[in-house]
Design an enzyme around this catalytic site. Structure first.
Site, PDB file in Angstrom:
ATOM      1  N   TYR A 297       0.818  -1.221   0.000  1.00  0.00           N
ATOM      2  CA  TYR A 297       0.000   0.000   0.000  1.00  0.00           C
ATOM      3  C   TYR A 297       0.850   1.268   0.000  1.00  0.00           C
ATOM      4  O   TYR A 297       0.587   2.207  -0.725  1.00  0.00           O
ATOM      5  CB  TYR A 297      -0.918   0.027   1.235  1.00  0.00           C
ATOM      6  CG  TYR A 297      -2.030  -0.979   1.156  1.00  0.00           C
ATOM      7  CD1 TYR A 297      -3.248  -0.645   0.571  1.00  0.00           C
ATOM      8  CD2 TYR A 297      -1.867  -2.265   1.656  1.00  0.00           C
ATOM      9  CE1 TYR A 297      -4.286  -1.569   0.493  1.00  0.00           C
ATOM     10  CE2 TYR A 297      -2.901  -3.191   1.584  1.00  0.00           C
ATOM     11  CZ  TYR A 297      -4.105  -2.844   0.994  1.00  0.00           C
ATOM     12  OH  TYR A 297      -5.113  -3.762   0.915  1.00  0.00           O
ATOM     13  N   SER A 363      -1.092  -9.420  -4.158  1.00  0.00           N
ATOM     14  CA  SER A 363      -2.332  -9.953  -3.585  1.00  0.00           C
ATOM     15  C   SER A 363      -3.217  -8.862  -3.005  1.00  0.00           C
ATOM     16  O   SER A 363      -4.404  -9.082  -2.787  1.00  0.00           O
ATOM     17  CB  SER A 363      -2.005 -11.005  -2.525  1.00  0.00           C
ATOM     18  OG  SER A 363      -0.898 -10.601  -1.740  1.00  0.00           O
ATOM     19  N   GLU A 364      -2.635  -7.694  -2.727  1.00  0.00           N
ATOM     20  CA  GLU A 364      -3.416  -6.515  -2.336  1.00  0.00           C
ATOM     21  C   GLU A 364      -2.641  -5.265  -2.716  1.00  0.00           C
ATOM     22  O   GLU A 364      -1.426  -5.204  -2.565  1.00  0.00           O
ATOM     23  CB  GLU A 364      -3.665  -6.443  -0.815  1.00  0.00           C
ATOM     24  CG  GLU A 364      -4.701  -7.385  -0.275  1.00  0.00           C
ATOM     25  CD  GLU A 364      -4.882  -7.249   1.234  1.00  0.00           C
ATOM     26  OE1 GLU A 364      -4.734  -6.120   1.756  1.00  0.00           O
ATOM     27  OE2 GLU A 364      -5.169  -8.263   1.880  1.00  0.00           O
ATOM     28  N   ASN A 365      -3.400  -4.276  -3.159  1.00  0.00           N
ATOM     29  CA  ASN A 365      -2.893  -2.940  -3.435  1.00  0.00           C
ATOM     30  C   ASN A 365      -4.182  -2.139  -3.552  1.00  0.00           C
ATOM     31  O   ASN A 365      -5.165  -2.642  -4.059  1.00  0.00           O
ATOM     32  CB  ASN A 365      -2.109  -2.950  -4.760  1.00  0.00           C
ATOM     33  CG  ASN A 365      -1.610  -1.592  -5.215  1.00  0.00           C
ATOM     34  OD1 ASN A 365      -1.776  -1.197  -6.367  1.00  0.00           O
ATOM     35  ND2 ASN A 365      -0.950  -0.858  -4.335  1.00  0.00           N
TER      36      ASN A 365
END
Length: 461
Positions: A297, A363-365
């Protein structure tokens, strides 16, 4: 400029059981730490909003998976709630939950959306927390048995498994910085929970390999590059210690099967080492993963400490560094986080150069925005800022892949605006807007844009 991605690239998004399902006290589910903490201290949750209803995925999973398909998802990660499947953490399996997760997985496959399934996303069953959570080695075996139950139930269809999501977060939140239950501030207990989490991970990996299923097992880590203020040795040392504590404490055992010696020495020096029993190191060595999920992030920027540590202050990672605000940094004004797209490239380069180019995917951003309804035009959220955010990260991701990084996909956090731990619905992250009063889902501009990216397996800019 055309940014084309490799064939069979994973385009999708990520979420978790607790943050989306709802039905927190229904359908045979046991209580988890979030349900319990809310009952004890509702004031700790933004606007007093719990996860009891969340975004009603439990009731709407079929139409939600159709919505994923509508915006070009070929993959989606969620988690199985341990307290829903095995309400007491051990013992009786909840048949309603077995059927629910089976139906979700079948629906994803039917819609051409590959299921990526995580086994633990911050949601310890309360029955397990009451006997010490991951401080207690009994709970490690209970977790491994839960994992094995999932593999046996769904391993015929699920080919991408992840033991933990961001395992450092329950350590930081629950045992260091007081933002997750059980709200302990104690570094030694934190290091014990961190070590035991990786032992639990390795036990689950061992169970998976013993079943000889034809899929992959991995872990999802929030790898936050630690950037020093300057090349001064004191600043470099501060950044290195950050990297050891916040990244390598999980990355090295997961990928290399061992801990960095430098971290071990540091913890010994300050009397913060967890108890290592006979066979632990051999077990960690067996936990090496097939696939790494990378959550990214924002960067971590640090400098050498400017003041001495108070002699009576509890031992903390911050004894070794101060946070640093880089002048001229680019900000998400709605969330207060720095946006630094190159970070994703730096992570991939590090994995390529120092971790055997382990197969990985983002896998997340994502980009959280408070008060996002102010961007509503003719019934649709015009989130051009989110499109720019994703695009900026994909460009650096593309560069990393061009240079040989083994990155297989990109998942945004998240699919539909969901409930977020202590922040509830304060910051919105979804491709779809959620109306809390009616539970109506409406696609944002970013969702429509992402559908085009997925279809073309890339984009032009």
């Amino acid at each position: 400029m055309k940014y084309q991605f490799p064939q069979n690239f994973y385009w999708g998004s990520a979420a978790s059981a607790t943050q989306t399902e709802g039905e927190a006290f229904q359908a045979g589910k046991g209580t988890n730490i979030w349900d319990h903490w809310y009952q004890q201290e509702p004031n700790r949750f933004h606007n007093g909003v719990s996860a009891t209803e969340a975004s009603t995925f439990y009731r709407n999973y079929q139409s939600d998976i159709q919505l994923m398909k509508d915006i070009g998802h070929n993959s989606f990660r969620t988690s199985i709630s341990w307290s829903r499947l095995i309400p007491n953490g051990v013992g009786e399996v909840n048949r309603e939950a077995v059927e629910f997760y089976s139906n979700v997985i079948d629906e994803q496959i039917k819609q051409g959306v590959q299921p990526f399934i995580c086994l633990f996303h911050f949601d310890m069953p309360m029955a397990m927390q009451e006997i010490g959570g991951f401080e207690n080695r009994e709970v490690l075996d209970a977790y491994a048995n839960f994992a094995e139950t999932c593999f046996k139930l769904y391993g015929d269809r699920v080919k991408h498994w992840f033991t933990f999501n961001e395992p450092i977060v329950p350590v930081e939140g629950g045992y260091l910085y007081d933002f997750h239950y059980p709200n302990v501030v104690d570094f030694k207990r934190a290091s014990t929970v961190a070590f035991h989490t990786m032992l639990a991970h390795a036990k689950a990996v061992e169970k998976y390999r013993a079943l000889d299923q034809d899929g992959q097992i991995g872990i999802i880590l929030n790898l936050t590059p630690s950037y020093p203020r300057s090349q001064n040795p004191a600043d470099l040392k501060a950044a290195n210690i950050c990297d050891l504590m916040f990244n390598r404490s999980f990355l090295d055992p997961a990928v290399k099967g061992e801990y960095p010696q430098e971290l071990v020495e540091l913890l010994k020096q300050h009397d913060q080492m967890p108890v290592v029993e006979v066979g632990d190191c051999e077990l960690i060595a067996k936990g090496k993963i097939d696939l790494l999920g990378v959550n990214y992030y924002q960067p971590r920027r640090v400098k050498a400490r400017e003041n001495a540590v108070h002699p009576e202050a509890p031992f903390m990672p911050e004894h070794f560094f101060d946070y640093y605000e880089m002048p001229g940094r680019k900000m998400n004004p709605h969330r207060g986080w720095e946006i630094y797209e190159k970070g994703v490239y730096d992570i991939l380069t590090n994995l390529k150069d120092n971790y055997g180019n382990v197969p990985c995917y983002i896998s997340e951003n994502g980009m959280g925005v408070e008060g996002e309804e102010k961007f509503l035009v003719d019934g649709q959220i015009q989130d051009d800022y989110r499109i720019d955010f994703i695009k900026g990260h994909l460009k650096w991701l593309h560069k990393g892949i061009e240079e040989g990084a083994n990155c297989l996909g990109y998942h945004l956090w998240t699919f539909i605006d969901n409930w977020s731990w202590c922040n509830a619905y304060k910051n919105r992250y979804g491709f779809y807007q959620l109306d809390l009063k009616t539970q109506k889902r409406s696609v944002k501009k970013s969702g429509e844009w992402y559908a085009g990216v997925s279809k073309a397996n890339g984009f032009e800019d």
